[in-house]
Design a protein around this motif. Structure first.
Motif, PDB file in Angstrom:
ATOM      1  N   PHE A   1     102.245  51.023 101.183  1.00 15.39           N
ATOM      2  CA  PHE A   1     102.552  49.583 101.538  1.00 15.39           C
ATOM      3  C   PHE A   1     102.553  49.496 102.965  1.00 15.39           C
ATOM      4  CE2 PHE A   1     106.415  52.554 101.588  1.00 15.39           C
ATOM      5  CZ  PHE A   1     106.823  52.231 102.815  1.00 15.39           C
TER       6      PHE A   1
ATOM      7  N   MET B   1     110.911  51.441  97.826  1.00 17.85           N
ATOM      8  CA  MET B   1     109.770  50.995  97.140  1.00 17.85           C
ATOM      9  C   MET B   1     109.145  51.937  96.119  1.00 17.85           C
ATOM     10  SD  MET B   1     108.392  48.496  98.718  1.00 17.85           S
ATOM     11  CE  MET B   1     106.686  48.163  98.156  1.00 17.85           C
TER      12      MET B   1
ATOM     13  N   PRO C   1     101.106  46.310  98.869  1.00 26.06           N
ATOM     14  CA  PRO C   1     102.471  45.567  98.893  1.00 26.06           C
ATOM     15  C   PRO C   1     102.685  45.525 100.225  1.00 26.06           C
ATOM     16  CG  PRO C   1     102.654  47.224  97.297  1.00 26.06           C
ATOM     17  CD  PRO C   1     101.644  47.562  98.113  1.00 26.06           C
TER      18      PRO C   1
ATOM     19  N   VAL D   1     109.463  41.765  99.620  1.00 25.62           N
ATOM     20  CA  VAL D   1     108.070  42.347  99.367  1.00 25.62           C
ATOM     21  C   VAL D   1     107.139  41.209  98.830  1.00 25.62           C
ATOM     22  CG1 VAL D   1     106.917  43.961  98.495  1.00 25.62           C
ATOM     23  CG2 VAL D   1     109.170  44.647  98.843  1.00 25.62           C
TER      24      VAL D   1
ATOM     25  N   ASP E   1     104.392  41.490  96.793  1.00 20.46           N
ATOM     26  CA  ASP E   1     103.557  42.559  96.048  1.00 20.46           C
ATOM     27  C   ASP E   1     102.044  41.957  95.538  1.00 20.46           C
ATOM     28  OD1 ASP E   1     104.402  40.731  93.914  1.00 20.46           O
ATOM     29  OD2 ASP E   1     105.067  42.546  92.715  1.00 20.46           O
TER      30      ASP E   1
END
Length: 85
Positions: free
Chosen positions: A3, A27, A67, A60, A62
């Motif tokens: 991420f 996450m 992400p 987030v 995504d």
């Protein structure tokens, strides 16, 4: 899970004493993912530290290739946010 942390999220994590380990674990295996605003999602998990339970919340986006975590925070008001968009 890979991420991206925005500069804002990094600053807030530092300011709010949220460890990278908490971010990674939330996450990878969030206890809940609830809808946020503007197509964002809120990944959240309960974390116990110093004998207290907190809710760590990650906002987030995504839909990017990786992400993007826009901001992070923790709260002791678990009931307020648990399961609610």
């Amino acid at each position: 899970m890979n991420f991206v942390l925005t500069d804002h999220a990094k600053q807030e994590a530092l300011r709010r004493q949220i460890t990278l380990g908490w971010i990674k674990s939330t996450m990878a295996q969030p206890e809940q993912v609830i809808p946020g605003t503007n197509r964002r999602k809120v990944f959240q998990s309960r974390i116990v530290t110093d004998g207290k339970t907190y809710l760590v919340r990650l906002v987030v986006e995504d839909w990017h290739q990786l992400p993007v975590i826009v901001t992070v925070y923790r709260t002791s008001k678990i009931e307020k946010y648990w399961g609610k968009p």
